[in-house]
Motif scaffolding. Structure first.
Motif, PDB file in Angstrom:
ATOM      1  N   MET A  22      36.298  33.624  40.932  1.00  0.00           N
ATOM      2  CA  MET A  22      36.713  33.383  39.524  1.00  0.00           C
ATOM      3  C   MET A  22      36.412  35.523  39.342  1.00  0.00           C
ATOM      4  O   MET A  22      37.115  35.921  38.819  1.00  0.00           O
ATOM      5  CB  MET A  22      35.952  32.502  38.626  1.00  0.00           C
ATOM      6  CG  MET A  22      36.727  31.302  38.696  1.00  0.00           C
ATOM      7  SD  MET A  22      38.621  30.805  38.620  1.00  0.00           S
ATOM      8  CE  MET A  22      39.023  31.023  41.285  1.00  0.00           C
ATOM      9  N   VAL A  23      35.040  34.682  40.036  1.00  0.00           N
ATOM     10  CA  VAL A  23      34.694  36.620  39.646  1.00  0.00           C
ATOM     11  C   VAL A  23      35.029  38.078  40.882  1.00  0.00           C
ATOM     12  O   VAL A  23      35.337  39.110  40.080  1.00  0.00           O
ATOM     13  CB  VAL A  23      32.811  36.554  39.219  1.00  0.00           C
ATOM     14  CG1 VAL A  23      32.522  37.939  39.690  1.00  0.00           C
ATOM     15  CG2 VAL A  23      31.620  35.869  38.880  1.00  0.00           C
ATOM     16  N   ALA A  24      35.101  37.947  41.677  1.00  0.00           N
ATOM     17  CA  ALA A  24      35.975  38.602  42.946  1.00  0.00           C
ATOM     18  C   ALA A  24      37.359  38.506  41.990  1.00  0.00           C
ATOM     19  O   ALA A  24      37.805  39.975  41.701  1.00  0.00           O
ATOM     20  CB  ALA A  24      35.618  37.801  43.935  1.00  0.00           C
ATOM     21  N   ALA A  25      37.712  37.770  42.035  1.00  0.00           N
ATOM     22  CA  ALA A  25      39.080  38.150  41.258  1.00  0.00           C
ATOM     23  C   ALA A  25      39.157  38.382  40.294  1.00  0.00           C
ATOM     24  O   ALA A  25      39.991  39.440  39.742  1.00  0.00           O
ATOM     25  CB  ALA A  25      39.829  36.329  41.297  1.00  0.00           C
ATOM     26  N   LEU A  26      38.484  38.518  39.005  1.00  0.00           N
ATOM     27  CA  LEU A  26      38.674  39.138  37.397  1.00  0.00           C
ATOM     28  C   LEU A  26      38.217  40.722  37.833  1.00  0.00           C
ATOM     29  O   LEU A  26      38.705  41.216  37.626  1.00  0.00           O
ATOM     30  CB  LEU A  26      37.405  38.023  36.926  1.00  0.00           C
ATOM     31  CG  LEU A  26      38.073  38.469  35.291  1.00  0.00           C
ATOM     32  CD1 LEU A  26      39.256  39.008  35.023  1.00  0.00           C
ATOM     33  CD2 LEU A  26      36.872  38.269  34.355  1.00  0.00           C
ATOM     34  N   ASN A  27      37.627  40.509  38.898  1.00  0.00           N
ATOM     35  CA  ASN A  27      36.965  42.588  39.098  1.00  0.00           C
ATOM     36  C   ASN A  27      38.019  42.716  39.809  1.00  0.00           C
ATOM     37  O   ASN A  27      38.059  44.101  39.459  1.00  0.00           O
ATOM     38  CB  ASN A  27      35.843  42.195  40.007  1.00  0.00           C
ATOM     39  CG  ASN A  27      34.373  42.112  39.081  1.00  0.00           C
ATOM     40  OD1 ASN A  27      34.033  42.509  38.449  1.00  0.00           O
ATOM     41  ND2 ASN A  27      33.585  41.616  40.222  1.00  0.00           N
ATOM     42  N   GLU A  28      38.827  42.231  40.191  1.00  0.00           N
ATOM     43  CA  GLU A  28      40.163  43.053  40.845  1.00  0.00           C
ATOM     44  C   GLU A  28      41.421  43.792  39.006  1.00  0.00           C
ATOM     45  O   GLU A  28      42.087  44.416  39.207  1.00  0.00           O
ATOM     46  CB  GLU A  28      40.770  42.528  41.677  1.00  0.00           C
ATOM     47  CG  GLU A  28      40.147  42.184  42.983  1.00  0.00           C
ATOM     48  CD  GLU A  28      39.879  43.564  43.561  1.00  0.00           C
ATOM     49  OE1 GLU A  28      41.515  44.907  43.526  1.00  0.00           O
ATOM     50  OE2 GLU A  28      39.064  43.710  44.590  1.00  0.00           O
ATOM     51  N   VAL A  29      40.616  42.440  38.343  1.00  0.00           N
ATOM     52  CA  VAL A  29      41.841  42.857  37.452  1.00  0.00           C
ATOM     53  C   VAL A  29      41.780  44.227  36.452  1.00  0.00           C
ATOM     54  O   VAL A  29      42.084  44.991  35.581  1.00  0.00           O
ATOM     55  CB  VAL A  29      41.912  41.535  36.472  1.00  0.00           C
ATOM     56  CG1 VAL A  29      42.895  41.952  35.315  1.00  0.00           C
ATOM     57  CG2 VAL A  29      42.038  40.516  37.100  1.00  0.00           C
ATOM     58  N   ALA A  30      40.030  44.362  36.660  1.00  0.00           N
ATOM     59  CA  ALA A  30      39.569  45.242  35.572  1.00  0.00           C
ATOM     60  C   ALA A  30      40.119  47.261  36.974  1.00  0.00           C
ATOM     61  O   ALA A  30      40.162  48.244  35.833  1.00  0.00           O
ATOM     62  CB  ALA A  30      37.821  45.190  36.124  1.00  0.00           C
ATOM     63  N   VAL A  31      40.966  47.083  37.596  1.00  0.00           N
ATOM     64  CA  VAL A  31      41.144  48.554  37.972  1.00  0.00           C
ATOM     65  C   VAL A  31      42.272  48.630  37.323  1.00  0.00           C
ATOM     66  O   VAL A  31      43.807  47.899  37.018  1.00  0.00           O
ATOM     67  CB  VAL A  31      41.442  47.872  39.449  1.00  0.00           C
ATOM     68  CG1 VAL A  31      41.971  49.870  40.213  1.00  0.00           C
ATOM     69  CG2 VAL A  31      41.036  48.133  39.836  1.00  0.00           C
ATOM     70  N   PRO A  32      42.602  50.107  36.859  1.00  0.00           N
ATOM     71  CA  PRO A  32      43.631  49.899  35.818  1.00  0.00           C
ATOM     72  C   PRO A  32      44.975  49.716  36.276  1.00  0.00           C
ATOM     73  O   PRO A  32      44.702  50.588  37.011  1.00  0.00           O
ATOM     74  CB  PRO A  32      43.575  51.528  35.075  1.00  0.00           C
ATOM     75  CG  PRO A  32      41.841  51.735  35.393  1.00  0.00           C
ATOM     76  CD  PRO A  32      41.651  50.609  36.287  1.00  0.00           C
TER      77      PRO A  32
END
Length: 274
Positions: free
Chosen positions: A191-201
């Motif tokens: 979940m952390v790894a997936a959400l980190n990708e969402v943070a990219v504009p």
């Protein structure tokens, strides 16, 4: 929920690189609608939504790393999530689909519409932004999931720990039964790894989307009014709907209002969407 589960046909789609995606198809001859859940959720959160759309053929998807799909995929990039949904659409629908997504699922839907507009007729995004996470929030979310005292002995114990809210009730109901107890259908580190990708504009992708889109926000959701207004302003063919008394998980805690907004848009004549 169980009756909805029983009425939907479950199947998996092989998307390559040792990843399979679990889907639930309501069947029927209606226009296809593909529904994508948010982070740490699963397709089951939207079975009730599927049941409320009898005119449509709904396909609820367990995104990679979630539910019945491959739990620990090597690739958690946004591009991998997009490729999964594209494959599901190409293999299950004979025509372009309406895409519906909440939170990370809506973010995925947005990127699918940007990459493959030929596969999407219209789109509904619930609580979505183009750069909606930051490292501090992501780590806090990971720590929360890591703190769960799993396995839970039973669902009552899970509800007692997680709480009785709509989202917490959905989490408890979705726990996977194993020999030693009940476990979440996701891994905190995934979940952390997936959400980190969402943070990219992803503003350039959002600004390129031309399919008619309904953006739904909750008045107690995770976005500020400025963030909501900017997202809608920078879209090309966007309508906005606000849900009063709703949270980020409005599909669970403001169900009737969510369905009213969703059905109204999905049933709008295509000629009136441009």
């Amino acid at each position: 929920m169980e009756s909805v589960v029983a009425s939907a046909k479950s199947f998996t789609v092989d998307v390559g690189t040792n990843v399979q995606i679990m889907c639930f198809d309501s069947g029927g001859d209606g226009p296809p609608v593909v529904i994508l859940h948010g982070l740490a959720g699963s397709a089951r959160e939207f079975f009730r939504t599927s049941q409320a759309l009898p005119e449509f053929r709904t396909i609820c998807v367990d995104l990679r790393g979630h539910g019945g799909s491959t739990r620990h995929p090597a690739d958690l990039s946004r591009e991998a999530f997009v490729a999964d949904v594209v494959r599901v659409i190409e293999e299950t629908a004979a025509c372009p689909v309406a895409l519906v997504g909440q939170s990370m699922g809506g973010h995925t839907a947005m990127l699918v519409a940007a990459a493959r507009p030929d596969l999407v007729t219209r789109m509904v995004l619930l609580e979505v932004g183009a750069d909606s996470a930051n490292p501090e929030e992501t780590e806090a979310m990971g720590n929360f999931f890591r703190s769960w005292p799993v396995p839970f002995g039973n669902r009552a114990a899970a509800r007692a720990y997680l709480g009785e809210g709509p989202l917490e009730t959905a989490w408890a109901a979705d726990l996977e039964e194993r020999d030693d107890g009940l476990w979440p259908r996701f891994d905190p580190e995934v979940m952390v790894a997936a959400l980190n990708e969402v943070a990219v504009p992803r503003w350039s992708e959002w600004e390129s989307v031309r399919v008619p889109s309904l953006v739904i926000y909750a008045d107690m959701g995770i976005f500020t009014e400025d963030e909501k207004a900017e997202f809608v302003r920078r879209g090309r063919n966007v309508r906005r709907r606000d849900l009063a008394g709703a949270s980020h998980d409005a599909h669970l805690d403001a169900f009737e209002e969510w369905i009213s907004a969703l059905r109204s848009f999905l049933l709008t004549d295509p000629n009136d969407l441009h």
